[in-house]
Design a protein around this motif. Structure first.
Motif, mmCIF file in Angstrom:
data_model
loop_
_atom_site.group_PDB
_atom_site.id
_atom_site.type_symbol
_atom_site.label_atom_id
_atom_site.label_comp_id
_atom_site.label_asym_id
_atom_site.label_seq_id
_atom_site.Cartn_x
_atom_site.Cartn_y
_atom_site.Cartn_z
ATOM 1 N N LEU A 110 -5.799 13.631 7.020
ATOM 2 C CA LEU A 110 -5.418 13.959 5.649
ATOM 3 C C LEU A 110 -3.916 14.215 5.532
ATOM 4 O O LEU A 110 -3.280 13.766 4.576
ATOM 5 N N MET A 111 -3.357 14.935 6.502
ATOM 6 C CA MET A 111 -1.912 15.209 6.467
ATOM 7 C C MET A 111 -1.107 13.926 6.597
ATOM 8 O O MET A 111 -0.078 13.771 5.946
ATOM 9 N N GLN A 112 -1.559 13.000 7.411
ATOM 10 C CA GLN A 112 -0.856 11.730 7.544
ATOM 11 C C GLN A 112 -0.927 10.930 6.247
ATOM 12 O O GLN A 112 0.054 10.298 5.849
ATOM 13 N N GLN A 113 -2.066 10.960 5.569
ATOM 14 C CA GLN A 113 -2.186 10.265 4.296
ATOM 15 C C GLN A 113 -1.259 10.873 3.248
ATOM 16 O O GLN A 113 -0.590 10.156 2.501
ATOM 17 N N ILE A 114 -1.216 12.192 3.189
ATOM 18 C CA ILE A 114 -0.334 12.870 2.237
ATOM 19 C C ILE A 114 1.122 12.586 2.577
ATOM 20 O O ILE A 114 1.950 12.328 1.704
ATOM 21 N N SER A 115 1.439 12.611 3.861
ATOM 22 C CA SER A 115 2.810 12.353 4.296
ATOM 23 C C SER A 115 3.247 10.933 3.963
ATOM 24 O O SER A 115 4.410 10.699 3.636
ATOM 25 N N SER A 116 2.328 9.982 4.041
ATOM 26 C CA SER A 116 2.702 8.599 3.739
ATOM 27 C C SER A 116 3.098 8.436 2.277
ATOM 28 O O SER A 116 3.895 7.576 1.936
ATOM 29 N N VAL A 117 2.557 9.294 1.401
ATOM 30 C CA VAL A 117 2.887 9.208 -0.022
ATOM 31 C C VAL A 117 4.048 10.139 -0.389
ATOM 32 O O VAL A 117 5.007 9.733 -1.032
ATOM 33 N N PHE A 118 3.967 11.402 0.034
ATOM 34 C CA PHE A 118 4.943 12.411 -0.379
ATOM 35 C C PHE A 118 5.997 12.727 0.684
ATOM 36 O O PHE A 118 6.906 13.507 0.429
ATOM 37 N N MET A 136 13.292 3.169 -3.918
ATOM 38 C CA MET A 136 12.473 2.615 -4.994
ATOM 39 C C MET A 136 11.059 2.311 -4.502
ATOM 40 O O MET A 136 10.077 2.573 -5.202
ATOM 41 N N GLU A 137 10.942 1.791 -3.271
ATOM 42 C CA GLU A 137 9.623 1.521 -2.700
ATOM 43 C C GLU A 137 8.818 2.806 -2.547
ATOM 44 O O GLU A 137 7.626 2.850 -2.862
ATOM 45 N N HIS A 138 9.488 3.867 -2.067
ATOM 46 C CA HIS A 138 8.816 5.163 -1.933
ATOM 47 C C HIS A 138 8.352 5.663 -3.306
ATOM 48 O O HIS A 138 7.231 6.164 -3.443
ATOM 49 N N CYS A 139 9.202 5.522 -4.294
ATOM 50 C CA CYS A 139 8.852 5.991 -5.646
ATOM 51 C C CYS A 139 7.694 5.179 -6.229
ATOM 52 O O CYS A 139 6.807 5.751 -6.887
ATOM 53 N N LEU A 140 7.674 3.880 -5.985
ATOM 54 C CA LEU A 140 6.577 3.054 -6.481
ATOM 55 C C LEU A 140 5.262 3.410 -5.788
ATOM 56 O O LEU A 140 4.203 3.441 -6.436
ATOM 57 N N GLN A 144 2.026 4.826 -7.713
ATOM 58 C CA GLN A 144 0.700 4.200 -7.561
ATOM 59 C C GLN A 144 -0.337 5.250 -7.105
ATOM 60 O O GLN A 144 -1.477 5.228 -7.550
ATOM 61 N N ALA A 145 0.072 6.154 -6.226
ATOM 62 C CA ALA A 145 -0.856 7.190 -5.746
ATOM 63 C C ALA A 145 -1.220 8.181 -6.853
ATOM 64 O O ALA A 145 -2.349 8.661 -6.904
#
Length: 146
Positions: A110-118, A136-140, A144-145
């Motif tokens: 779960l932490m890895q999933q959250i880290s991949s987005v935030f 910009m890729e991180h923001c997109l 999306q998340a």
């Protein structure tokens, strides 16, 4: 385990450090799920019990042997564990270790999933070294998340 728990509950929560700590905790727990680690744990517990003047021996439970009816002829007989040390190892020690490993694994994922987005938001200083295209890729991904 205690360090990991405190780090996950701290006000100054750092996601990267927490993910690393969860990984180390998982490695530690997986290392504890062996016969050698069990023996070491028994020795450590015995030393602690001696310091506290607590009896070290396993006390036997009254043994009540129940025969389970076989429904099919090819079923094998269930072998009961009569050695108290083995019974403790199988029914308690490994059960607790496996539950802890599963729990840490779940939190780690779960932490890895959250880290991949935030994750990019937690390390603002690294944003200075990233290109506007990467930001910009991180923001997109974040959009999306959400």
């Amino acid at each position: 385990m205690n360090m990991t728990s405190k780090q996950l509950q701290a006000k100054e929560f750092n996601m990267c450090d927490a993910i690393n700590q969860l990984g180390e905790t998982k490695t530690f727990l997986v290392g504890r799920s062996s016969d050698a680690a069990f023996e070491k744990t028994l020795v450590d517990a015995g030393e602690l019990a001696e310091e506290l003047d607590v009896p070290v021996l396993f006390e036997p439970d009254p043994i009540c042997i129940k025969k389970k009816r076989k429904q099919f002829t090819y079923e094998a007989d269930d072998e009961s564990i009569y050695n108290l040390k083995e019974k403790f190892k199988v029914n308690f020690y490994f059960a607790v270790i496996n539950t802890a490993v599963h729990s840490v694994e779940e939190r780690f994922t779960l932490m890895q999933q959250i880290s991949s987005v935030f994750g990019f938001l937690y390390d603002v200083y690294s944003l200075q070294n990233t290109t506007p295209k990467q930001i910009m890729e991180h923001c997109l991904n974040l959009k999306q998340a959400l």
